[in-house]
Write a protein that holds these residues in place. Structure first.
Motif, PDB file in Angstrom:
ATOM      1  N   ILE A  18       0.820  -1.219   0.000  1.00 25.27           N
ATOM      2  CA  ILE A  18       0.000   0.000   0.000  1.00 25.27           C
ATOM      3  C   ILE A  18       0.853   1.268   0.000  1.00 25.27           C
ATOM      4  O   ILE A  18       0.462   2.277  -0.593  1.00 25.27           O
ATOM      5  CB  ILE A  18      -1.009  -0.030   1.178  1.00 25.27           C
ATOM      6  N   VAL A  19       2.050   1.215   0.611  1.00 25.04           N
ATOM      7  CA  VAL A  19       2.888   2.421   0.643  1.00 25.04           C
ATOM      8  C   VAL A  19       3.473   2.710  -0.740  1.00 25.04           C
ATOM      9  O   VAL A  19       3.437   3.849  -1.226  1.00 25.04           O
ATOM     10  CB  VAL A  19       3.990   2.301   1.727  1.00 25.04           C
ATOM     11  N   GLU A  40       7.901  -5.511  -8.126  1.00 27.82           N
ATOM     12  CA  GLU A  40       7.328  -6.310  -7.040  1.00 27.82           C
ATOM     13  C   GLU A  40       7.848  -7.739  -7.167  1.00 27.82           C
ATOM     14  O   GLU A  40       7.791  -8.321  -8.234  1.00 27.82           O
ATOM     15  CB  GLU A  40       5.790  -6.272  -7.130  1.00 27.82           C
ATOM     16  N   LYS A  41       8.325  -8.282  -6.057  1.00 33.01           N
ATOM     17  CA  LYS A  41       8.923  -9.621  -6.142  1.00 33.01           C
ATOM     18  C   LYS A  41       7.885 -10.731  -6.248  1.00 33.01           C
ATOM     19  O   LYS A  41       8.169 -11.799  -6.783  1.00 33.01           O
ATOM     20  CB  LYS A  41       9.874  -9.868  -4.974  1.00 33.01           C
ATOM     21  N   GLN A  49       2.259  -7.436   4.155  1.00 34.67           N
ATOM     22  CA  GLN A  49       1.543  -6.680   5.206  1.00 34.67           C
ATOM     23  C   GLN A  49       0.238  -6.044   4.722  1.00 34.67           C
ATOM     24  O   GLN A  49      -0.776  -6.072   5.430  1.00 34.67           O
ATOM     25  CB  GLN A  49       2.434  -5.570   5.751  1.00 34.67           C
ATOM     26  N   SER A  50       0.259  -5.503   3.510  1.00 35.52           N
ATOM     27  CA  SER A  50      -0.915  -4.738   3.055  1.00 35.52           C
ATOM     28  C   SER A  50      -2.136  -5.611   2.801  1.00 35.52           C
ATOM     29  O   SER A  50      -3.257  -5.115   2.780  1.00 35.52           O
ATOM     30  CB  SER A  50      -0.569  -3.938   1.793  1.00 35.52           C
ATOM     31  N   ASN A  53      -3.688  -7.781   7.312  1.00 28.65           N
ATOM     32  CA  ASN A  53      -3.730  -6.936   8.507  1.00 28.65           C
ATOM     33  C   ASN A  53      -5.133  -6.903   9.095  1.00 28.65           C
ATOM     34  O   ASN A  53      -6.014  -7.611   8.629  1.00 28.65           O
ATOM     35  CB  ASN A  53      -3.201  -5.535   8.170  1.00 28.65           C
ATOM     36  N   SER A  54      -5.328  -6.061  10.109  1.00 30.85           N
ATOM     37  CA  SER A  54      -6.620  -6.033  10.807  1.00 30.85           C
ATOM     38  C   SER A  54      -7.672  -5.212  10.073  1.00 30.85           C
ATOM     39  O   SER A  54      -8.849  -5.233  10.447  1.00 30.85           O
ATOM     40  CB  SER A  54      -6.459  -5.452  12.218  1.00 30.85           C
ATOM     41  N   VAL A  56      -8.055  -1.963  10.081  1.00 31.71           N
ATOM     42  CA  VAL A  56      -8.589  -0.864  10.902  1.00 31.71           C
ATOM     43  C   VAL A  56      -8.142   0.485  10.328  1.00 31.71           C
ATOM     44  O   VAL A  56      -6.973   0.669   9.978  1.00 31.71           O
ATOM     45  CB  VAL A  56      -8.124  -0.997  12.372  1.00 31.71           C
ATOM     46  N   VAL A 178      14.118  -7.226  -6.532  1.00 36.11           N
ATOM     47  CA  VAL A 178      15.314  -6.397  -6.698  1.00 36.11           C
ATOM     48  C   VAL A 178      16.504  -7.112  -6.065  1.00 36.11           C
ATOM     49  O   VAL A 178      16.446  -7.530  -4.913  1.00 36.11           O
ATOM     50  CB  VAL A 178      15.088  -5.014  -6.049  1.00 36.11           C
ATOM     51  N   TYR A 233      -3.918 -14.590  14.249  1.00 33.85           N
ATOM     52  CA  TYR A 233      -5.327 -14.253  14.471  1.00 33.85           C
ATOM     53  C   TYR A 233      -6.153 -15.519  14.667  1.00 33.85           C
ATOM     54  O   TYR A 233      -5.862 -16.584  14.106  1.00 33.85           O
ATOM     55  CB  TYR A 233      -5.923 -13.567  13.232  1.00 33.85           C
ATOM     56  N   ALA A 381       7.713   1.428   8.477  1.00 38.22           N
ATOM     57  CA  ALA A 381       6.311   1.787   8.173  1.00 38.22           C
ATOM     58  C   ALA A 381       5.374   0.720   8.732  1.00 38.22           C
ATOM     59  O   ALA A 381       4.639   0.080   7.995  1.00 38.22           O
ATOM     60  CB  ALA A 381       6.124   1.948   6.669  1.00 38.22           C
ATOM     61  N   ALA A 385       0.503   2.383   9.142  1.00 37.88           N
ATOM     62  CA  ALA A 385       0.924   2.864   7.818  1.00 37.88           C
ATOM     63  C   ALA A 385      -0.117   2.592   6.736  1.00 37.88           C
ATOM     64  O   ALA A 385      -0.125   3.277   5.720  1.00 37.88           O
ATOM     65  CB  ALA A 385       2.259   2.254   7.439  1.00 37.88           C
ATOM     66  N   THR A 387      -3.453   2.923   7.203  1.00 36.44           N
ATOM     67  CA  THR A 387      -4.346   4.081   7.370  1.00 36.44           C
ATOM     68  C   THR A 387      -3.698   5.333   6.775  1.00 36.44           C
ATOM     69  O   THR A 387      -4.360   6.135   6.117  1.00 36.44           O
ATOM     70  CB  THR A 387      -4.584   4.348   8.877  1.00 36.44           C
TER      71      THR A 387
HETATM   72  C1  LIG Z   1      -0.813  -8.267  11.528  1.00 39.89           C
HETATM   73  C2  LIG Z   1      -0.872  -6.836  11.082  1.00 39.89           C
HETATM   74  C3  LIG Z   1      -1.963  -6.025  11.393  1.00 39.89           C
HETATM   75  C4  LIG Z   1      -2.013  -4.710  10.975  1.00 39.89           C
HETATM   76  N1  LIG Z   1      -3.134  -3.972  11.161  1.00 39.89           N
HETATM   77  C5  LIG Z   1      -3.207  -2.721  10.662  1.00 39.89           C
HETATM   78  C6  LIG Z   1      -4.400  -1.970  10.722  1.00 39.89           C
HETATM   79  O1  LIG Z   1      -5.423  -2.470  11.187  1.00 39.89           O
HETATM   80  N2  LIG Z   1      -4.406  -0.697  10.270  1.00 39.89           N
HETATM   81  C7  LIG Z   1      -3.302  -0.108   9.735  1.00 39.89           C
HETATM   82  O2  LIG Z   1      -3.352   1.054   9.357  1.00 39.89           O
HETATM   83  N3  LIG Z   1      -2.144  -0.815   9.618  1.00 39.89           N
HETATM   84  C8  LIG Z   1      -2.099  -2.101  10.037  1.00 39.89           C
HETATM   85  N4  LIG Z   1      -0.952  -2.836   9.888  1.00 39.89           N
HETATM   86  C9  LIG Z   1       0.195  -2.207   9.271  1.00 39.89           C
HETATM   87  C10 LIG Z   1       0.091  -2.146   7.758  1.00 39.89           C
HETATM   88  O3  LIG Z   1      -0.476  -3.320   7.226  1.00 39.89           O
HETATM   89  C11 LIG Z   1       1.474  -1.920   7.188  1.00 39.89           C
HETATM   90  O4  LIG Z   1       2.070  -0.851   7.879  1.00 39.89           O
HETATM   91  C12 LIG Z   1       1.435  -1.558   5.697  1.00 39.89           C
HETATM   92  O5  LIG Z   1       0.704  -2.526   4.997  1.00 39.89           O
HETATM   93  C13 LIG Z   1       2.850  -1.476   5.172  1.00 39.89           C
HETATM   94  O6  LIG Z   1       2.772  -1.380   3.776  1.00 39.89           O
HETATM   95  P1  LIG Z   1       4.076  -1.496   2.894  1.00 39.89           P
HETATM   96  O7  LIG Z   1       3.673  -1.181   1.503  1.00 39.89           O
HETATM   97  O8  LIG Z   1       5.159  -0.684   3.537  1.00 39.89           O
HETATM   98  O9  LIG Z   1       4.564  -3.002   3.075  1.00 39.89           O
HETATM   99  P2  LIG Z   1       4.061  -4.358   2.372  1.00 39.89           P
HETATM  100  O10 LIG Z   1       2.608  -4.422   2.253  1.00 39.89           O
HETATM  101  O11 LIG Z   1       4.730  -5.465   3.107  1.00 39.89           O
HETATM  102  O12 LIG Z   1       4.650  -4.249   0.910  1.00 39.89           O
HETATM  103  C14 LIG Z   1       6.024  -4.372   0.626  1.00 39.89           C
HETATM  104  C15 LIG Z   1       6.115  -5.027  -0.753  1.00 39.89           C
HETATM  105  O13 LIG Z   1       7.483  -5.037  -1.154  1.00 39.89           O
HETATM  106  C16 LIG Z   1       7.729  -6.261  -1.829  1.00 39.89           C
HETATM  107  N5  LIG Z   1       9.157  -6.520  -1.795  1.00 39.89           N
HETATM  108  C17 LIG Z   1       9.919  -6.835  -0.725  1.00 39.89           C
HETATM  109  N6  LIG Z   1      11.204  -7.002  -1.083  1.00 39.89           N
HETATM  110  C18 LIG Z   1      11.257  -6.786  -2.418  1.00 39.89           C
HETATM  111  C19 LIG Z   1      12.314  -6.828  -3.371  1.00 39.89           C
HETATM  112  N7  LIG Z   1      13.588  -7.109  -3.028  1.00 39.89           N
HETATM  113  N8  LIG Z   1      12.021  -6.565  -4.674  1.00 39.89           N
HETATM  114  C20 LIG Z   1      10.740  -6.258  -5.049  1.00 39.89           C
HETATM  115  N9  LIG Z   1       9.710  -6.225  -4.180  1.00 39.89           N
HETATM  116  C21 LIG Z   1       9.962  -6.462  -2.884  1.00 39.89           C
HETATM  117  C22 LIG Z   1       6.900  -7.266  -1.037  1.00 39.89           C
HETATM  118  O14 LIG Z   1       6.658  -8.441  -1.756  1.00 39.89           O
HETATM  119  C23 LIG Z   1       5.646  -6.475  -0.722  1.00 39.89           C
HETATM  120  O15 LIG Z   1       4.647  -6.642  -1.698  1.00 39.89           O
HETATM  121  C24 LIG Z   1      -0.904  -4.161  10.268  1.00 39.89           C
HETATM  122  C25 LIG Z   1       0.185  -4.978   9.940  1.00 39.89           C
HETATM  123  C26 LIG Z   1       0.191  -6.304  10.299  1.00 39.89           C
HETATM  124  C27 LIG Z   1       1.318  -7.174   9.859  1.00 39.89           C
END
Ligand SMILES: Cc1cc2nc3c(=O)[nH]c(=O)nc-3n(C[C@H](O)[C@H](O)[C@H](O)COP(=O)(O)OP(=O)(O)OC[C@H]3O[C@@H](n4cnc5c(N)ncnc54)[C@H](O)[C@@H]3O)c2cc1C
Length: 407
Positions: A18-19, A40-41, A49-50, A53-54, A56, A178, A233, A381, A385, A387
């Motif tokens: 999502i980030v 994206e790998k 993570q995205s 999660n919960s 919320v 990557v 969960y 993050a 993150a 939200t």
């Molecule tokens: C159990 C749990 C509950 C949560 N509940 C909530 C909630 O209720 N509300 C809320 O706001 N937040 C919540 N969070 C937090 C939120 O889900 C994360 O902060 C957010 O999804 C982070 O997004 P991201 O894009 O940084 O990471 P990710 O979603 O992990 O995305 C990172 C991406 O990078 C890719 N990647 C990694 N390495 C490489 C590489 N070398 N080359 C290419 N691609 C790569 C991965 O495959 C992945 O798709 C929760 C998290 C967890 C784990």
């Protein structure tokens, strides 16, 4: 993938969570002419993570006033609601209650009330009777109601963001992990599992692997790195879902704001109980048996983690115990929801949190973004993150545009 010269972009984003996707969206909103690639790998977006999660939509009540978390969660919640409404994605502002189950938690509940007011988040102090009106099956000596908290399916948000940025011209390369990053005269060359991509600037949103991707660019001077914490969960069986109306949380421990199993309704109509937090035995270790020998060796040699473990071994042991024993997990939940029994719960999929840890054993509390000569790295993050993602995306987009020249 063809040659790097053909695959030349203005910005190369690593990670379609999502980030990364929100960053792409905010960049293209501000500068539609930019050429963007997302690497994206996995074979699909939001696989980690995205998508686990919960769900919320946090109000921003917990975070230190003025912190990046507080600012981006409060503004990000509003931006996310507007985005979902524009895209036809269902959200529900069901409200949250944060419950003190014993007198010893009342001081922390009061601190939270003050924090809510400092952050401009609406919160109402509840006695047991008023709590019973909002969540009739919950129990506690006092509570805070946070009416602005809600729920959404962040996987659906990611799919909408992805559709939007692809329509705006961004290229998404799946199964393109990557593996290398080096500078060239025009910016950066990125080696992936499928070939090379070149760009003027790299934005690392790799979540659980963000420290590894950052290290491919430049050594991380202060030794901060990601430690994965699995969140397990349970789901309420359909016949018992009526026990929970909205979001039921315990009062958080300020040293570990992400600890404390809670009950959350989901957009799909379910109720999740959890997550706990146990050290994952692989970066994407969703089960105990997902164990990577390389990762375990790194954990064993991790001085920061040993320091953290020495300080908080009791807390950690409690989390492991609740992972191994369903009854222990249920006992914890029963403090919030006394009617709950072990038979009311069935296993649900786990998630793994990417949490940055300093070598001195301190968890990095706030979101963290680090810039190098050729890249912007999102190095911490965790929640909230999802939200806050559109606001984090705006902050990164602003930094990226400064670097590229506002054009
Ligand atoms: C159990 C749990 C509950 C949560 N509940 C909530 C909630 O209720 N509300 C809320 O706001 N937040 C919540 N969070 C937090 C939120 O889900 C994360 O902060 C957010 O999804 C982070 O997004 P991201 O894009 O940084 O990471 P990710 O979603 O992990 O995305 C990172 C991406 O990078 C890719 N990647 C990694 N390495 C490489 C590489 N070398 N080359 C290419 N691609 C790569 C991965 O495959 C992945 O798709 C929760 C998290 C967890 C784990």
């Amino acid at each position: 993938m063809s040659s790097a010269a053909e695959n030349r972009y203005d910005v190369v984003i690593v990670g379609a969570g999502i980030v990364g996707l929100a960053t792409a969206r905010q960049l293209l909103q501000a500068r539609p002419e930019l050429r963007l690639a997302i690497l994206e790998k996995e074979a699909e977006i939001a696989a980690h993570q995205s998508g686990r999660n919960s769900g919320v939509l946090h109000s921003g009540i917990y975070y230190p006033p003025g912190s990046l978390k507080a600012r981006t969660a409060i503004a990000g919640r509003k931006a996310m609601l507007a985005y979902c409404s524009e895209q036809g994605i269902e959200t529900r502002i069901c409200g949250k209650v944060i419950i003190a189950t014993r007198d010893s938690e009342l001081g922390r509940l009061r601190d939270l009330e003050e924090r809510a007011s400092a952050n401009g988040v609406r919160a109402e102090r509840l006695g047991p009777e008023r709590l019973a009106e909002i969540e009739p099956r919950a129990a506690g000596v006092a509570a805070l109601a946070v009416p602005e908290a809600g729920i959404v399916d962040y996987g659906a948000v990611c799919r909408a963001l992805c559709r939007e940025v692809e329509r705006a011209g961004a290229l998404l390369y799946l199964e393109s992990a990557v593996r290398g990053i080096r500078g060239d005269r025009q910016g950066v060359r990125v080696e992936t599992a499928k070939g090379e991509v070149a760009g003027r600037l790299l934005v690392n949103c790799a979540g659980l692997h963000s420290d590894r991707v950052a290290a491919l660019d430049a050594p991380v001077a202060d030794g901060t790195h990601i430690v994965p914490f699995r969140g397990e969960y349970w789901a309420l069986r359909p016949a018992r879902r009526h026990l929970v109306r909205g979001l039921i949380y315990p009062v958080p421990d300020p040293s570990f704001p992400f600890l404390g199993v809670h009950l959350t309704t989901t957009i799909g109509g379910g109720v999740l109980a959890g997550p706990n937090a146990v050290l994952a035995l692989a970066r994407e270790g969703y089960r105990w048996r997902d164990a990577s020998p390389r990762h375990i060796a790194a954990l064993a040699a991790d001085r920061g983690l040993w320091r953290l473990a020495r300080r908080y071994w009791r807390t950690g042991a409690g989390e492991v115990w609740r992972s191994l024993s369903k009854n222990a997990f249920v006992r914890e939940l029963r403090r919030l929801l006394p009617e709950l029994g072990a038979d009311d719960l069935e296993r649900a999929p786990a998630g793994v949190r990417a949490q940055a840890l300093r070598p001195d054993g301190a968890l990095v509390d706030d979101f963290a973004i680090v810039e190098t000569e050729r890249a912007i790295h999102v190095v911490n993050a965790p929640s909230p993150a999802a939200t806050a993602s559109l606001e984090i995306g705006s902050a990164i987009a602003a930094k990226a545009m400064d670097r590229l020249g506002r054009g």
